[in-house]
Design a protein around this motif. Sequence first.
Motif: not given
Length: 325
Positions: A212-232
């Motif tokens: 649900d809510v995901v707390v992450c370091p800077n680079l990880a948040g950048d990459v993982l949110s783009d990955l999530a963009a691909g899912l939606v």
Amino acid sequence: MTDEIVVIPGDGIGQEVVPAAVRVLDAVGEFEFVEAEAGDRVKEETGEALPQETYDLAASADATLFGAAGETAADVILPLRRAVDSYVNVRPAKAYPGVDALRPETDLVFLRENTEGVYAGHEDRLSDDLSTLTRVVTDSASRRLAEFACEFADGGDHDGFTVAHKANVMRETDGRFREAVLSVADERGVDTDEVLMDAFATRICLDPTQFDVVVCPNLAGDVLSDLAAGLVGGLGLLPSANVGPERALFEPVHGTAPDIAGEGVANPAATLFSAAMLLDHLGHVEAGENVQAAVERVLEDGPRTPDLGGDASTEDVTSAVVERL
Ligand code: NAI
Ligand code: MG
């Protein structure tokens, strides 16, 4: 008093989606828009990607809406985030009815550390063969992020948060990040779990409902949110808020999209959702909800831009949203 909103369209499709958001904001309230320049174009003209005047405007405005910058992105967005003292980047990644998504059940919010990590800017070329980067992690920034995460999780319909990290390998830096975040949550009585970020990348593809809510370091948040963009359904849908203690800067997650820039077909949804977050930040909660709902309705009923399988223009979609409002 009228809220002052600084608008920085930037380069590429920023010049198309930011004016779309201004139209929508104009439809729901009275704002004073102050336009400012940043990015590749202004660098070509003046030698500077981020003019001092633009920095100063963002540093003193109630809120700023930014589009995207091209090659100069790091020279623009990193200082702009500092200008608003933004320590957290809020990135909702949600699938919407009517949009063809790989994982239509996705409904995540990334809370990304926004000031340090590997984006702190400490890179060196030590020889012809060797370059290094220094990763910065402080207790203070990690705890500040965690405080925000606790309030965010408490404030909405959330059951605590997940910390994504790689403390098994980066024992010192992610170890500190993990410990600081978990201890704040513990002090505040907020439920948490943790996940190694590489495993997280697989798990959100297989079943995003685990998170649900995901707390992450800077680079990880950048990459993982783009990955999530691909899912939606793509980058045209993801908004973000760079939140500081007093000010905030709102921007779509996407860049300048040079492959479609100038064609008038960029999806404005990411920037319109960012504008909805901006309204909420300024205390115009209902207006923010209305904009969010209007964009969602248009995503469902059309018209849609080509990235979502439609043939509508940015302007068609924006007009449909304004009509809904
Ligand atoms: P990008 O996000 O600009 O584009 C990636 C892909 O997504 C492209 O195929 C593009 O057409 C598509 N796309 C993105 N936004 C869209 C929208 N609203 N509607 C329809 N399709 C959309 O990322 P890319 O190509 O990696 O970077 C292009 C430039 O943008 C680079 O110069 C990069 O430095 C810059 N950039 C700037 C950012 C910022 O200012 N915050 C963030 C990311 C990239
Ligand atoms: Mg990015």
